[in-house]
Scaffold this motif. Structure first.
Motif, PDB file in Angstrom:
ATOM      1  N   SER A  30       0.688  -0.940  -0.304  1.00  0.00           N
ATOM      2  CA  SER A  30      -0.542   0.312  -0.052  1.00  0.00           C
ATOM      3  C   SER A  30       0.624   1.219   0.042  1.00  0.00           C
ATOM      4  CB  SER A  30      -0.838  -0.043   1.472  1.00  0.00           C
ATOM      5  OG  SER A  30      -2.068   0.960   1.746  1.00  0.00           O
ATOM      6  N   ILE A  31       0.970   2.004  -1.404  1.00  0.00           N
ATOM      7  CA  ILE A  31       1.999   3.184  -1.126  1.00  0.00           C
ATOM      8  C   ILE A  31       1.837   4.022  -2.368  1.00  0.00           C
ATOM      9  CG2 ILE A  31       4.655   3.660  -2.306  1.00  0.00           C
ATOM     10  CD1 ILE A  31       5.344   0.912  -2.218  1.00  0.00           C
ATOM     11  N   PHE A  32       1.434   5.241  -1.406  1.00  0.00           N
ATOM     12  CA  PHE A  32       1.097   6.569  -2.412  1.00  0.00           C
ATOM     13  C   PHE A  32       1.852   7.542  -2.778  1.00  0.00           C
ATOM     14  CE2 PHE A  32      -1.548   9.692  -3.868  1.00  0.00           C
ATOM     15  CZ  PHE A  32      -0.987  11.046  -2.805  1.00  0.00           C
ATOM     16  N   SER A  33       2.919   7.455  -1.716  1.00  0.00           N
ATOM     17  CA  SER A  33       4.465   7.657  -1.837  1.00  0.00           C
ATOM     18  C   SER A  33       5.007   7.897  -0.929  1.00  0.00           C
ATOM     19  CB  SER A  33       4.017   9.287  -2.018  1.00  0.00           C
ATOM     20  OG  SER A  33       4.367  10.079  -0.617  1.00  0.00           O
ATOM     21  N   ILE A  34       6.828   7.642  -1.360  1.00  0.00           N
ATOM     22  CA  ILE A  34       7.789   7.329  -0.353  1.00  0.00           C
ATOM     23  C   ILE A  34       8.963   8.794  -0.856  1.00  0.00           C
ATOM     24  CG2 ILE A  34      10.236   5.890  -0.275  1.00  0.00           C
ATOM     25  CD1 ILE A  34       8.372   3.479  -2.053  1.00  0.00           C
ATOM     26  N   ALA A  35       9.089   9.218   0.556  1.00  0.00           N
ATOM     27  CA  ALA A  35       9.378  10.323   1.009  1.00  0.00           C
ATOM     28  C   ALA A  35      11.119  10.107   0.940  1.00  0.00           C
ATOM     29  CB  ALA A  35       9.007  10.801   1.941  1.00  0.00           C
ATOM     30  N   SER A  36      12.129   9.663   1.751  1.00  0.00           N
ATOM     31  CA  SER A  36      12.963   9.344   2.263  1.00  0.00           C
ATOM     32  C   SER A  36      13.672   8.035   2.185  1.00  0.00           C
ATOM     33  CB  SER A  36      13.731   9.996   3.346  1.00  0.00           C
ATOM     34  OG  SER A  36      13.590  11.354   3.030  1.00  0.00           O
ATOM     35  N   MET A  37      14.418   7.539   1.541  1.00  0.00           N
ATOM     36  CA  MET A  37      14.972   5.803   1.587  1.00  0.00           C
ATOM     37  C   MET A  37      16.512   6.302   2.063  1.00  0.00           C
ATOM     38  SD  MET A  37      13.339   5.100  -1.831  1.00  0.00           S
ATOM     39  CE  MET A  37      13.144   3.197  -1.964  1.00  0.00           C
ATOM     40  N   ARG A  38      16.916   4.575   2.703  1.00  0.00           N
ATOM     41  CA  ARG A  38      17.438   4.824   3.364  1.00  0.00           C
ATOM     42  C   ARG A  38      18.725   3.704   3.567  1.00  0.00           C
ATOM     43  NH1 ARG A  38      14.458   7.565   6.690  1.00  0.00           N
ATOM     44  NH2 ARG A  38      14.504   9.288   6.804  1.00  0.00           N
ATOM     45  N   TRP A  39      20.189   2.956   3.826  1.00  0.00           N
ATOM     46  CA  TRP A  39      20.930   2.033   3.519  1.00  0.00           C
ATOM     47  C   TRP A  39      21.094   2.342   4.527  1.00  0.00           C
ATOM     48  CZ3 TRP A  39      20.324  -2.504   0.464  1.00  0.00           C
ATOM     49  CH2 TRP A  39      20.086  -2.324  -0.216  1.00  0.00           C
ATOM     50  N   PHE A  40      21.431   1.105   5.533  1.00  0.00           N
ATOM     51  CA  PHE A  40      21.895   1.231   6.828  1.00  0.00           C
ATOM     52  C   PHE A  40      22.893  -0.261   6.606  1.00  0.00           C
ATOM     53  CE2 PHE A  40      19.885   4.060  10.408  1.00  0.00           C
ATOM     54  CZ  PHE A  40      19.183   4.501   9.387  1.00  0.00           C
ATOM     55  N   ARG A  41      23.501  -0.305   7.837  1.00  0.00           N
ATOM     56  CA  ARG A  41      24.488  -1.715   7.184  1.00  0.00           C
ATOM     57  C   ARG A  41      24.463  -2.300   9.289  1.00  0.00           C
ATOM     58  NH1 ARG A  41      30.104  -0.297   4.718  1.00  0.00           N
ATOM     59  NH2 ARG A  41      31.030   1.225   6.694  1.00  0.00           N
ATOM     60  N   GLN A  42      25.179  -3.719   9.510  1.00  0.00           N
ATOM     61  CA  GLN A  42      25.467  -4.212  10.643  1.00  0.00           C
ATOM     62  C   GLN A  42      26.257  -5.270  10.379  1.00  0.00           C
ATOM     63  OE1 GLN A  42      21.965  -5.157  13.120  1.00  0.00           O
ATOM     64  NE2 GLN A  42      23.165  -4.942  15.314  1.00  0.00           N
ATOM     65  N   GLY A  43      27.071  -4.715  10.999  1.00  0.00           N
ATOM     66  CA  GLY A  43      28.725  -6.162  11.177  1.00  0.00           C
ATOM     67  C   GLY A  43      28.186  -6.402  12.413  1.00  0.00           C
ATOM     68  N   THR A  44      29.187  -7.695  12.186  1.00  0.00           N
ATOM     69  CA  THR A  44      28.310  -9.222  13.355  1.00  0.00           C
ATOM     70  C   THR A  44      28.970  -8.560  14.828  1.00  0.00           C
ATOM     71  OG1 THR A  44      28.789 -10.394  11.926  1.00  0.00           O
ATOM     72  CG2 THR A  44      28.872 -11.202  14.213  1.00  0.00           C
ATOM     73  N   GLY A  45      28.465  -8.351  15.263  1.00  0.00           N
ATOM     74  CA  GLY A  45      28.730  -8.403  16.629  1.00  0.00           C
ATOM     75  C   GLY A  45      28.454  -6.233  17.014  1.00  0.00           C
ATOM     76  N   LYS A  46      28.533  -5.716  15.909  1.00  0.00           N
ATOM     77  CA  LYS A  46      27.767  -4.183  16.196  1.00  0.00           C
ATOM     78  C   LYS A  46      26.855  -4.012  15.756  1.00  0.00           C
ATOM     79  CE  LYS A  46      32.710  -4.070  13.315  1.00  0.00           C
ATOM     80  NZ  LYS A  46      33.288  -3.459  12.436  1.00  0.00           N
ATOM     81  N   GLN A  47      26.236  -2.242  16.513  1.00  0.00           N
ATOM     82  CA  GLN A  47      25.577  -2.263  15.774  1.00  0.00           C
ATOM     83  C   GLN A  47      25.025  -1.085  14.795  1.00  0.00           C
ATOM     84  OE1 GLN A  47      25.423   1.727  19.171  1.00  0.00           O
ATOM     85  NE2 GLN A  47      24.577   0.517  20.429  1.00  0.00           N
ATOM     86  N   ARG A  48      24.059  -1.404  14.353  1.00  0.00           N
ATOM     87  CA  ARG A  48      23.149  -1.435  13.024  1.00  0.00           C
ATOM     88  C   ARG A  48      23.839   0.599  12.578  1.00  0.00           C
ATOM     89  NH1 ARG A  48      17.574  -2.644  10.445  1.00  0.00           N
ATOM     90  NH2 ARG A  48      17.787  -4.319  11.632  1.00  0.00           N
ATOM     91  N   GLU A  49      24.270   0.722  11.649  1.00  0.00           N
ATOM     92  CA  GLU A  49      24.952   1.678  11.009  1.00  0.00           C
ATOM     93  C   GLU A  49      24.566   2.565   9.958  1.00  0.00           C
ATOM     94  OE1 GLU A  49      29.123   2.375  10.689  1.00  0.00           O
ATOM     95  OE2 GLU A  49      29.088   1.024   9.505  1.00  0.00           O
ATOM     96  N   PHE A  50      23.712   3.734  10.030  1.00  0.00           N
ATOM     97  CA  PHE A  50      23.241   4.690   8.365  1.00  0.00           C
ATOM     98  C   PHE A  50      25.069   4.406   7.905  1.00  0.00           C
ATOM     99  CE2 PHE A  50      21.995   7.542   5.894  1.00  0.00           C
ATOM    100  CZ  PHE A  50      22.731   8.412   5.676  1.00  0.00           C
ATOM    101  N   VAL A  51      24.278   4.245   6.314  1.00  0.00           N
ATOM    102  CA  VAL A  51      25.083   4.142   5.757  1.00  0.00           C
ATOM    103  C   VAL A  51      24.976   5.650   4.245  1.00  0.00           C
ATOM    104  CG1 VAL A  51      26.014   2.814   3.180  1.00  0.00           C
ATOM    105  CG2 VAL A  51      25.753   1.868   5.371  1.00  0.00           C
ATOM    106  N   ALA A  52      24.273   5.514   3.585  1.00  0.00           N
ATOM    107  CA  ALA A  52      23.100   6.250   2.508  1.00  0.00           C
ATOM    108  C   ALA A  52      21.989   6.859   3.096  1.00  0.00           C
ATOM    109  CB  ALA A  52      23.981   5.524   1.493  1.00  0.00           C
ATOM    110  N   HIS A  53      21.662   7.867   2.046  1.00  0.00           N
ATOM    111  CA  HIS A  53      20.268   8.345   2.633  1.00  0.00           C
ATOM    112  C   HIS A  53      19.981   9.657   0.980  1.00  0.00           C
ATOM    113  CE1 HIS A  53      17.620  11.951   2.449  1.00  0.00           C
ATOM    114  NE2 HIS A  53      17.096  11.645   3.625  1.00  0.00           N
ATOM    115  N   ILE A  54      18.734   8.938   0.265  1.00  0.00           N
ATOM    116  CA  ILE A  54      18.437   9.935  -0.946  1.00  0.00           C
ATOM    117  C   ILE A  54      16.864  10.140  -0.199  1.00  0.00           C
ATOM    118  CG2 ILE A  54      17.603   8.112  -2.103  1.00  0.00           C
ATOM    119  CD1 ILE A  54      18.589   9.464  -4.291  1.00  0.00           C
ATOM    120  N   ASN A  55      16.361  11.777  -0.832  1.00  0.00           N
ATOM    121  CA  ASN A  55      14.808  12.010  -0.269  1.00  0.00           C
ATOM    122  C   ASN A  55      14.671  11.750  -1.873  1.00  0.00           C
ATOM    123  OD1 ASN A  55      15.856  14.290  -1.513  1.00  0.00           O
ATOM    124  ND2 ASN A  55      16.080  15.459   0.019  1.00  0.00           N
TER     125      ASN A  55
END
Length: 121
Positions: free
Chosen positions: A27-52
């Motif tokens: 159910s999609i009318f519109s999408i604003a921001s989209m992002r990529w995150f990553r999480q290495g083994t034993g690490k916290q999830r971190e921000f990688v990239a963003h596009i609006n």
């Protein structure tokens, strides 16, 4: 409801390239921001990239000049082109999107299930 499905992960040698994709459906009318995150083994999830939705982009410092985020709104898809990959890029990569399900709805944040990227000789 909205589903995000990532693909394109895999095993690559250092210095290699991969292109990740994330398709949004439901159910999609519109999408604003989209992002990529990553999480290495034993690490916290971190921000990688963003596009609006104006195609303005931002990156974490460690991937600048190596990764490129882009989107195709006709396909409700966000991409992450990764080049000059390093072993420290090894992680599960997740996409995240802010979605309106209809005109009067609020933006809601959705996550994909992740795709594994392994950089190793």
């Amino acid at each position: 409801q909205v589903q995000l499905v990532e693909s394109g992960g895999g095993l690559v040698h250092p210095g290699g390239s991969l292109r990740l994709s994330c398709v949004a459906s439901g159910s999609i009318f519109s999408i604003a921001s989209m992002r990529w995150f990553r999480q290495g083994t034993g690490k916290q999830r971190e921000f990688v990239a963003h596009i609006n939705n104006y195609d303005t982009t931002s990156y974490t410092d460690s991937v600048k000049d190596r990764f490129t985020i882009s989107r195709d709104d006709a396909k409700n898809t966000v991409y992450l082109q990764m080049s000059s990959l390093k072993p420290e890029d090894t992680a599960v990569y997740y996409c995240n999107a802010d979605v309106k399900s209809h005109l009067l709805a609020n933006l809601e944040s959705y996550w994909g299930q992740g795709t594994q990227v392994t950089v190793s000789a």
